[in-house]
Design an enzyme around this catalytic site. Structure first.
Site, PDB file in Angstrom:
ATOM      1  N   LYS A 182      -3.339   3.266  -2.167  1.00 50.18           N
ATOM      2  CA  LYS A 182      -4.720   3.748  -2.030  1.00 50.18           C
ATOM      3  C   LYS A 182      -4.782   5.004  -1.162  1.00 50.18           C
ATOM      4  CE  LYS A 182      -5.912   0.428   1.633  1.00 50.18           C
ATOM      5  NZ  LYS A 182      -6.138   1.293   2.769  1.00 50.18           N
ATOM      6  N   MET A 207      -7.854   8.523  10.253  1.00 51.28           N
ATOM      7  CA  MET A 207      -8.457   9.103   9.046  1.00 51.28           C
ATOM      8  C   MET A 207      -9.433  10.232   9.371  1.00 51.28           C
ATOM      9  SD  MET A 207      -9.207   5.582   6.926  1.00 51.28           S
ATOM     10  CE  MET A 207      -9.724   4.603   8.318  1.00 51.28           C
ATOM     11  N   ASP A 262       0.828  -1.206   0.000  1.00 52.79           N
ATOM     12  CA  ASP A 262       0.000   0.000   0.000  1.00 52.79           C
ATOM     13  C   ASP A 262       0.862   1.256   0.000  1.00 52.79           C
ATOM     14  OD1 ASP A 262      -2.375  -1.308  -0.025  1.00 52.79           O
ATOM     15  OD2 ASP A 262      -2.714  -1.189   2.128  1.00 52.79           O
TER      16      ASP A 262
HETATM   17  N1  SAH Z   1      -3.876  -0.181   9.306  1.00 49.84           N
HETATM   18  C1  SAH Z   1      -3.358   1.130   9.626  1.00 49.84           C
HETATM   19  C2  SAH Z   1      -4.396   2.222   9.463  1.00 49.84           C
HETATM   20  C3  SAH Z   1      -4.880   2.418   8.049  1.00 49.84           C
HETATM   21  S1  SAH Z   1      -6.020   3.725   7.880  1.00 49.84           S
HETATM   22  C4  SAH Z   1      -2.780   1.099  11.032  1.00 49.84           C
HETATM   23  O1  SAH Z   1      -2.999   0.122  11.768  1.00 49.84           O
HETATM   24  O2  SAH Z   1      -2.085   2.042  11.412  1.00 49.84           O
HETATM   25  C5  SAH Z   1      -4.962   5.066   7.420  1.00 49.84           C
HETATM   26  C6  SAH Z   1      -4.878   6.039   8.561  1.00 49.84           C
HETATM   27  O3  SAH Z   1      -3.944   5.581   9.533  1.00 49.84           O
HETATM   28  C7  SAH Z   1      -4.356   7.413   8.187  1.00 49.84           C
HETATM   29  O4  SAH Z   1      -5.378   8.230   7.648  1.00 49.84           O
HETATM   30  C8  SAH Z   1      -3.900   7.928   9.529  1.00 49.84           C
HETATM   31  O5  SAH Z   1      -4.986   8.322  10.327  1.00 49.84           O
HETATM   32  C9  SAH Z   1      -3.321   6.668  10.142  1.00 49.84           C
HETATM   33  N2  SAH Z   1      -1.865   6.550   9.949  1.00 49.84           N
HETATM   34  C10 SAH Z   1      -1.212   5.595   9.282  1.00 49.84           C
HETATM   35  N3  SAH Z   1       0.132   5.764   9.377  1.00 49.84           N
HETATM   36  C11 SAH Z   1       0.308   6.865  10.142  1.00 49.84           C
HETATM   37  C12 SAH Z   1       1.447   7.537  10.648  1.00 49.84           C
HETATM   38  N4  SAH Z   1       2.691   7.133  10.361  1.00 49.84           N
HETATM   39  N5  SAH Z   1       1.258   8.627  11.430  1.00 49.84           N
HETATM   40  C13 SAH Z   1       0.018   9.044  11.744  1.00 49.84           C
HETATM   41  N6  SAH Z   1      -1.097   8.449  11.296  1.00 49.84           N
HETATM   42  C14 SAH Z   1      -0.960   7.359  10.518  1.00 49.84           C
END
Ligand code: SAH
Length: 258
Positions: free
Chosen positions: A65, A180, A43
């Site tokens: 995505k 998100m 991703d």
């Molecule tokens: N599966 C992922 C989340 C996917 S949804 C997890 O467990 O982290 C995508 C959202 O995750 C983004 O919009 C943001 O809110 C968050 N996110 C992912 N990586 C991030 C990061 N390095 N710092 C802050 N927020 C993050």
């Protein structure tokens, strides 16, 4: 005589969590799979140092995505995984954070199981825990919070999942972690206040958590929407709401070096 197909797939799909970005937070199991993978489908939020762990001989497929960017449809990604598992031993589906936390890992796994493809999950460090931690915000604390809720702030709620009950979350959880949510904060904040949260409740946003680009924005429910506008604070970010955010003042000084 028709031959009965006993083994339709040579390989297995591994749904691997890449963690939030710092390569040091990748699991040993996930790293080993990347090193030995035949195919890796990843991703957009997976960071370059993690992609660098992929072995030279692996085929790499970008299933990016990110919001607003062209991306492969979910069904197309699943189709690729099914196809690749027919002829390859180790197919890694690499996802940011943890595959089962707002990562559609559950949905992909269901589709693979329905197709008869062997599949297993390798959990990852979710950004909702790691980004606040790297900013100096513990999600629970004996003095400030004994409960935490992980919730999506994505506008599309209702389409393929139940609408979020923000009032109930405001009442029921002392720490709220929103994924998100940046683009929808102006709608979420009033609903939390209607639900009973004080307007001066502290909130922190952590963007690109655990990466060298990590940035934080700290305020209250009253101020945060204006702060986001003024600083043009962008996704991807985690929002943390609750008294634990006050610990940022003292603990953000001992953050990990990234
Ligand atoms: N599966 C992922 C989340 C996917 S949804 C997890 O467990 O982290 C995508 C959202 O995750 C983004 O919009 C943001 O809110 C968050 N996110 C992912 N990586 C991030 C990061 N390095 N710092 C802050 N927020 C993050």
């Amino acid at each position: 005589m028709a031959r009965v197909e006993t083994q339709q797939y040579l390989g297995k799909v591994y749904l691997v969590g890449a963690g939030p970005g710092d390569p040091g937070l990748m699991t040993l199991k996930g790293k080993q799979l990347l090193e030995h993978a035949d195919v890796v489908v990843y991703d957009a939020l997976v960071s370059p140092p993690i992609l660098a762990m992929i072995g030279d001989r692996a085929e790499r497929i970008d299933a990016g995505k990110r919001r607003g960017r062209h991306s492969k449809l979910q069904s197309e990604t699943t189709r690729i995984l099914i196809e690749k598992a027919r002829t390859n031993a180790v197919v890694v589906r690499l996802k940011g954070g943890d595959p089962f936390v707002f990562g559609r890992g559950g949905e992909e796994m269901e589709d693979l199981v329905k197709a008869g493809v062997p599949v297993e999950v390798v959990p990852g460090m979710t950004s909702g825990i790691a980004a606040p931690a790297y900013a100096g915000i513990p999600l629970t604390h004996r003095g400030h919070s004994s409960s935490v809720t992980f919730v999506t702030g994505h506008e599309a709620a209702g389409k393929y999942r139940p609408q979020v009950n923000w009032g109930a979350i405001a009442q029921g959880s002392e720490t709220i972690v929103i994924y998100m949510g940046i683009h929808n904060l102006a709608n979420i904040v009033p609903r939390l206040i209607e639900g009973g949260l004080r307007p001066d409740t502290p909130i922190a946003l952590v963007r690109w958590g655990t990466l060298p680009e990590q940035e934080e924005l700290v305020g209250t429910l009253t101020t945060i929407v204006r702060q986001v506008e003024e600083t043009r604070f962008e996704a991807p970010a985690i929002a943390v709401i609750g008294k634990v955010v006050n610990l940022y003042a003292t603990l953000s000084n001992c953050r990990p070096s990234v």
